[in-house]
Motif scaffolding. Structure first.
Motif, PDB file in Angstrom:
ATOM      1  N   LEU A   5      27.046   9.344  62.900  1.00  0.00           N
ATOM      2  CA  LEU A   5      26.871   9.151  61.497  1.00  0.00           C
ATOM      3  C   LEU A   5      26.131   9.880  60.752  1.00  0.00           C
ATOM      4  N   GLU A   6      25.004  10.475  61.190  1.00  0.00           N
ATOM      5  CA  GLU A   6      24.350  11.373  60.401  1.00  0.00           C
ATOM      6  C   GLU A   6      25.150  12.567  59.810  1.00  0.00           C
ATOM      7  N   TYR A   8      28.350  12.911  59.309  1.00  0.00           N
ATOM      8  CA  TYR A   8      29.011  12.633  58.224  1.00  0.00           C
ATOM      9  C   TYR A   8      28.234  12.434  56.822  1.00  0.00           C
ATOM     10  N   LEU A   9      27.147  11.531  56.886  1.00  0.00           N
ATOM     11  CA  LEU A   9      26.342  11.342  55.525  1.00  0.00           C
ATOM     12  C   LEU A   9      25.957  12.592  55.196  1.00  0.00           C
ATOM     13  N   CYS A  35      37.501   3.505  50.382  1.00  0.00           N
ATOM     14  CA  CYS A  35      36.407   3.539  50.271  1.00  0.00           C
ATOM     15  C   CYS A  35      36.119   3.351  48.937  1.00  0.00           C
ATOM     16  N   GLU A  50      26.904   5.172  47.568  1.00  0.00           N
ATOM     17  CA  GLU A  50      26.465   5.492  48.869  1.00  0.00           C
ATOM     18  C   GLU A  50      26.434   4.367  49.847  1.00  0.00           C
ATOM     19  N   ASP A  51      26.252   3.444  49.483  1.00  0.00           N
ATOM     20  CA  ASP A  51      26.376   2.228  50.691  1.00  0.00           C
ATOM     21  C   ASP A  51      27.705   2.039  50.887  1.00  0.00           C
ATOM     22  N   LYS A  53      30.107   4.243  51.258  1.00  0.00           N
ATOM     23  CA  LYS A  53      30.441   5.398  52.047  1.00  0.00           C
ATOM     24  C   LYS A  53      29.627   5.175  53.714  1.00  0.00           C
ATOM     25  N   ARG A  54      28.366   4.684  53.524  1.00  0.00           N
ATOM     26  CA  ARG A  54      27.777   4.514  54.709  1.00  0.00           C
ATOM     27  C   ARG A  54      28.653   3.360  55.910  1.00  0.00           C
ATOM     28  N   GLU A  58      30.469   3.909  59.138  1.00  0.00           N
ATOM     29  CA  GLU A  58      29.940   3.379  60.410  1.00  0.00           C
ATOM     30  C   GLU A  58      31.120   2.764  61.018  1.00  0.00           C
TER      31      GLU A  58
END
Length: 124
Positions: A5-6, A8-9, A35, A50-51, A53-54, A58
């Motif tokens: 995940l990190e 891609y973020l 998204c 941002e939320d 996208k996360r 995930e």
């Protein structure tokens, strides 16, 4: 090896914010299909994107869905440029940013993105 995940973020996914017909704003990440989020103010929708996208990332990782990386990423672009404007326009932009409770930079970014997404918005 699967990316975490990190990873891609940290990628520079582009997002778009446009006014919603019913009021407020809609935010999307074009490189991540579906998204999308919505908020009443620019500040709210930028935080919510941002939320979104996360959560999108995930979910894709958990379900083994291929995650597209940002299109057109080019490290030759810094993301910064200088624009000179008349003092009266500067004043109006600052006023609008305060009204929306966002920074002048966020407002300018929104207006530029909206302008690119809607090339026929200017009437002759």
């Amino acid at each position: 090896m699967k990316k975490k995940l990190e990873y891609y973020l940290a990628l520079p996914y582009r997002f778009e914010v446009i006014p919603a017909e019913e009021g407020g704003y809609v935010g999307t990440v074009p490189d991540l299909p579906g998204c999308i989020t919505q908020g009443e103010t620019l500040t709210e929708v930028i935080a919510m994107i941002e939320d979104a996208k996360r959560v999108w990332l995930e979910t894709a990782i958990e379900e083994g869905i291929d995650i597209p990386e940002p299109v057109g990423h080019d490290e030759d672009y810094s993301g910064k440029f200088v624009v000179r404007v008349p003092k009266s326009l500067h004043r109006e932009l600052v006023r609008k940013a305060k009204e929306e409770n966002v920074s002048l930079n966020q407002l300018a970014m929104y207006l530029l993105a909206a302008g690119i997404g809607r090339p026929n918005a200017v009437k002759k």
